[in-house]
Each structure stands twice: as structure tokens, then as C-alpha cells.
Scaffold this motif. Structure first.
Motif, short mmCIF file in Angstrom:
data_model
loop_
_atom_site.label_atom_id
_atom_site.label_comp_id
_atom_site.label_asym_id
_atom_site.label_seq_id
_atom_site.Cartn_x
_atom_site.Cartn_y
_atom_site.Cartn_z
N ILE A 6 0.86 -1.18 0.00
CA ILE A 6 0.00 0.00 0.00
C ILE A 6 0.90 1.23 0.00
N ILE A 7 0.64 2.14 -0.93
CA ILE A 7 1.39 3.38 -1.03
C ILE A 7 0.39 4.53 -0.87
N ILE A 8 0.64 5.38 0.13
CA ILE A 8 -0.25 6.50 0.38
C ILE A 8 0.58 7.78 0.32
N LYS A 9 0.14 8.69 -0.53
CA LYS A 9 0.86 9.96 -0.68
C LYS A 9 -0.15 11.04 -1.01
N PRO A 10 0.20 12.29 -0.67
CA PRO A 10 -0.70 13.40 -0.97
C PRO A 10 -0.72 13.68 -2.46
N PRO A 11 -1.69 14.47 -2.92
CA PRO A 11 -1.73 14.85 -4.33
C PRO A 11 -0.45 15.60 -4.72
N THR A 12 -0.06 15.48 -5.95
CA THR A 12 1.18 16.13 -6.41
C THR A 12 1.12 17.65 -6.29
N ASP A 13 -0.07 18.22 -6.28
CA ASP A 13 -0.18 19.68 -6.17
C ASP A 13 -0.43 20.15 -4.73
N ALA A 14 -0.23 19.28 -3.76
CA ALA A 14 -0.43 19.66 -2.35
C ALA A 14 0.55 20.77 -1.98
N THR A 15 0.08 21.73 -1.21
CA THR A 15 0.91 22.87 -0.83
C THR A 15 1.44 22.77 0.60
N TYR A 16 1.17 21.68 1.26
CA TYR A 16 1.62 21.48 2.64
C TYR A 16 2.79 20.49 2.69
N ASN A 17 3.47 20.47 3.82
CA ASN A 17 4.58 19.55 4.04
C ASN A 17 4.00 18.22 4.51
N PRO A 18 4.08 17.16 3.69
CA PRO A 18 3.48 15.88 4.06
C PRO A 18 4.02 15.31 5.38
N SER A 19 5.30 15.53 5.66
CA SER A 19 5.88 14.94 6.87
C SER A 19 5.34 15.59 8.14
N GLN A 20 4.61 16.70 8.02
CA GLN A 20 4.03 17.38 9.18
C GLN A 20 2.52 17.25 9.24
N ASN A 21 1.96 16.34 8.43
CA ASN A 21 0.51 16.18 8.39
C ASN A 21 0.12 14.70 8.43
N VAL A 22 -1.00 14.43 9.08
CA VAL A 22 -1.50 13.06 9.19
C VAL A 22 -2.14 12.65 7.87
N ILE A 23 -1.72 11.48 7.37
CA ILE A 23 -2.27 10.98 6.10
C ILE A 23 -3.00 9.65 6.29
N VAL A 24 -2.71 8.93 7.39
CA VAL A 24 -3.45 7.70 7.73
C VAL A 24 -3.92 7.83 9.17
N GLY A 25 -5.08 7.30 9.46
CA GLY A 25 -5.71 7.50 10.76
C GLY A 25 -5.23 6.59 11.87
N ASN A 26 -6.06 6.52 12.90
CA ASN A 26 -5.76 5.70 14.08
C ASN A 26 -5.86 4.21 13.74
#
Length: 183
Positions: A6-26
Motif C-alpha cells: 500500500i502506497i499513500i501519498k498526498p496529491p502532487t499539487d499539495a501545498t503542505y509539508n506531508p511529513s508534518q501532516n496526518v495521512i493515515v488515521g488511528n
């Protein structure tokens, strides 16, 4: 999760820093018996609880990461919450500690906290981060790899008694790690 990748990544046009945001839940990877997860972002609480054979690279996690883990390999490239590795009896976990705050977040009742002290452990860690960078495009993973000699000493390895004699944790052993699949 029992297998696959499973590969989960933000959209290529995301303007935020992925390493500082939650992308998978609890409870992501709760009870995993196999497979590989790469997430370009953070996980919520209880990441990889009761994980028995899953492999994962994420960029941060909430409280109780790797709780009751019995196997597998987890790599966390960012901050975590409290009570890491409570009841962890198997598997290995690697945590990047850029601000010297990690040790106080680990539940030390079972696991040994050590730096990455073997070539096999360093190779396992580096290969997982390389695959994470390839699969997700993670800027943080790329930065770590470009500055490997600077970042490697900032990683902690959590070693439960069942893994104390593994080549990844014990310099007296020599068997090598191999990533399950590399597409």
C-alpha cells in the motif's frame, strides 16, 4: 493487512509539508500479518499495534506506536507520541530523533533502546527509506538519503528480547535483510 503493498501519498499539487501532516488515521496496521505500507505523511494513534509481520515506513505517529508488536519492521521518520513500544515483544522499529526527545516517549519495560549499531541494521533501514522515497516521492526521505552519514546517528532502534540476537541488532551476527519485493 496480510500482504501486498500500500502506497499513500498526498496529491502532487499539495501545498503542505506531508511529513508534518496526518495521512493515515488511528489503528492503521493494527494486527497486520504481512505486506508493506509506505505513507508520505504521519499516522494517527496506535500505529502498528499487534503488528506481527507487516513492514512500514511513515513520517510520524501519535501515541502508542508499536504497542504489543510481535514482528515485522517499522520505520518512523518523524515525531511520535507517548508510550512507544509498550508490550512490544518482537520485530524491530527504527525512529528518527532530530531533537533528542524520543527516549522519554518509549515504554522501556521490554525493549532495549539503542542506536543502529550494525551494518545489517543500517542497510535494512537505508533500503526501506530508499524504497519509501521511490514509492512516495517523500521529500523528507530524499533529504535523509542525501545526508545519510548525518542522519544515521539520529536513528534509534527498538529491540525486544526476541530480536537481541538478530543481525540487524547484534554486531556478532551476519545474516542479511532483504526487502520482500522491489518493483
Amino acid at each position: 493487512m496480510h500482504g501486498g503493498e500500500i502506497i499513500i501519498k498526498p496529491p502532487t499539487d499539495a501545498t503542505y509539508n506531508p511529513s508534518q501532516n496526518v495521512i493515515v488515521g488511528n489503528t492503521c496496521l493494527y494486527g497486520s500479518t504481512g505486506g508493506i505500507l509506505f505513507a508520505n505523511g504521519q499516522a494517527g494513534e496506535r500505529f502498528a499495534v499487534r503488528n506481527s509481520k507487516g513492514i512500514a515506513v511513515i513520517e510520524g505517529a501519535g501515541d502508542h506506536c508499536c504497542e504489543y508488536m510481535t514482528g515485522g519492521v517499522i520505520v518512523v521518520l518523524g515525531k511520535v507520541g507517548r508510550n512507544v513500544a509498550a508490550g512490544m515483544t518482537g520485530g524491530l522499529a527504527y525512529f528518527l530523533d532530530e531533537d533528542d526527545s524520543f527516549r522519554e516517549l518509549v515504554n522501556p519495560e521490554i525493549v532495549k533502546i539503542q542506536r543502529v549499531i550494525t551494518e545489517v541494521g543500517a542497510k535494512q533501514l537505508q533500503e526501506l527509506i530508499q524504497t519509501h522515497a521511490q514509492r512516495t516521492g517523500s521529500p523528507k526521505a530524499k533529504k535523509i538519503l542525501q545526508n545519510w552519514q548525518e542522519f544515521l546517528p539520529k536513528f534509534w532502534q527498538l529491540v525486544p528480547p526476541s530480536e537481541a540476537d538478530s543481525p540487524e541488532a547484534n554486531p556478532e551476527k551476519t545474516t542479511e535483510f532483504s526487502l520482500v519485493s522491489s518493483h
